[in-house]
Design an enzyme around this catalytic site. Structure first.
Site, short mmCIF file in Angstrom:
data_model
loop_
_atom_site.label_atom_id
_atom_site.label_comp_id
_atom_site.label_asym_id
_atom_site.label_seq_id
_atom_site.Cartn_x
_atom_site.Cartn_y
_atom_site.Cartn_z
CB SER B 147 -0.94 -0.05 1.21
OG SER B 147 -1.98 0.88 1.08
CG ASP B 223 -7.47 -3.30 -1.73
OD1 ASP B 223 -8.01 -2.34 -1.16
OD2 ASP B 223 -6.25 -3.53 -1.70
CG HIS B 256 -5.58 -2.68 1.46
ND1 HIS B 256 -4.96 -2.55 0.24
CD2 HIS B 256 -4.99 -1.76 2.26
CE1 HIS B 256 -4.04 -1.59 0.31
NE2 HIS B 256 -4.04 -1.10 1.52
#
Lengths: 277, 277
Positions: B147, B223, B256
């Protein structure tokens, strides 16, 4: 049963669920990993019982069981270690008693008896729910755990040997009736008559005639609790002449943490998978 | 350098350390896993940069990198995501700015510039310390992250391509200059002149001529941040005609979380190990 979370992992599903427990008279939370094989067939169930201070979450975060459980096709059930909630009796400053320290027993003494019925919860109520809600083969169950949860796994296997095909433990408390960090809890939960404590003590159970065919125990030699709380050699002595097989492995430099557990997790999963096949 | 903790795991050692940072003007904490091979030879170094809200600890607990890193002989370094401490500027209620959200850049605007020098810290100060304190081969380094840390890994690889032999990312923010959750932070750290933002944006760097030979990106299709913050297809478009190879894998049902990261961790470790051999 309420879904708290569900996350895809290693092709399977790691879920967290809660339900109102009749045995513990409170809402209980537990984690279940369902491997990808469960799509097409009921899978064997491996119970992981956690140690003092833990919830269902510690091993879910740090145990590193999902990769191989997904490969071997094992459902992994991780219950909490005690009843929970504001109404539940506790000793807030004592990590060896009350919440997070249920010792997998049915308390008989007040105020503990009201909610601390973890033996009944783990052996009756939760298995019924798991059998109902998940695609599992309840004729193939194994059990393992860490520390207080190793104690739980071993005593439950010894007390209900027909239910489990396999049992193992990471750094278990094998004789809680005499260990520093468990004897005071047993007195509070069960009262001063120590004969009742023997029902929740792996060494005492074996001496009193309980039987389970074989155990795997891994123990770190750098574990701070080895001499005061764990002492696996007491179990080795207890089973002498009892037709109980023990694979006891002592590991230099390993401590009591999840770094130790995760290192040997694969070996335990394979141990159980072979016996649950 | 101060030892916070050291635990044996998978035959190696997972350590956590702290040191006073010149770049960030505060004490910084980081984690290093040293594989068993380091006893006899300097090992390659793989940097893992974490995402928003994380410290060094999240991936150490949940990333499941130790088993295979121990097998492949990789040193894994996991830095923190920002400067820390009571003296450090922060927006306490904003998880996309300040502590836990350093975005791996050198801030130029006050009050942030005082401590938020994460680019210098990650590319200069911490590598010098790692090279000095651990048995590592600094001629063989790879970098990856998740991320915000995927952004960090990709921009750092593009800006210092001679240092790294490999780069990969889990669900990276590939164009932070236009993503909902990063553009406001870039403005606060770097000011309103958006040309300076391009130095910390993988897509912009590539368009402006930066080069790194190949990337691996894994991205979950479930996600929640895929469309607003991550958008790996923008990087796919940016590298067109640039002689940059991209292996972009989209995974149904994955989100995620670290459940996603841990699932594909082995693939990333092997990707790096092949290029660091």
């Amino acid at each position: 049963m309420k879904i708290i979370s569900q996350n895809t992992a290693f092709g399977g599903m790691q879920g967290v669920y809660s339900h109102p427990s009749d045995a513990c008279k409170c809402d209980m939370t537990f984690a279940v990993f369902v491997p990808p094989q469960a799509v097409s067939q009921p899978c064997p169930v491996l119970w992981y019982l956690s140690g003092l201070t833990c919830t269902h979450q510690n091993v879910m975060d740090k145990g590193e069981y999902r990769r191989l459980a997904a490969e071997l096709g094992l459902v992994i059930v991780c219950p909490d270690t005690s009843p929970r909630g504001d109404e539940v009796a506790d000793e807030a400053t004592n990590w060896q008693m009350g919440k997070g320290a249920g010792f997998y027993l049915d308390a008989t003494q007040q105020p503990w008896a009201e909610n601390y019925q973890m033996y009944t919860y783990i052996t009756q109520e939760l298995p019924a729910l798991i059998g109902e809600q998940f695609r599992v083969d309840m004729s193939r169950q194994g059990i393992f755990g860490h520390s207080m949860g190793g104690h739980g796994a071993m005593t439950i296997a010894l007390k209900t040997p027909d239910r489990f095909k396999s049992c193992s433990a990471f750094a278990p408390i094998v004789e809680p009736t005499t260990a520093d960090w468990s004897a005071p809890a047993l007195e509070k939960y069960l009262g001063s008559d120590q004969s009742t404590w023997r029902l929740y003590d792996a060494c005492a159970l074996v001496k009193d005639g309980a039987h389970f065919p074989e155990f795997l125990i891994d123990q770190g030699k750098a574990d701070n609790f080895l001499d005061s709380g764990l002492r696996p050699w007491l179990f080795e002595q207890a089973i002498e002449g009892k037709d109980i097989a023990l694979t006891l492995r002592l590991h230099e430099r390993y401590d009591h943490s999840y770094f130790f557990i995760s290192t040997f997790m694969d070996d335990h999963l394979r141990w159980h998978a072979e016996r649950l096949a």
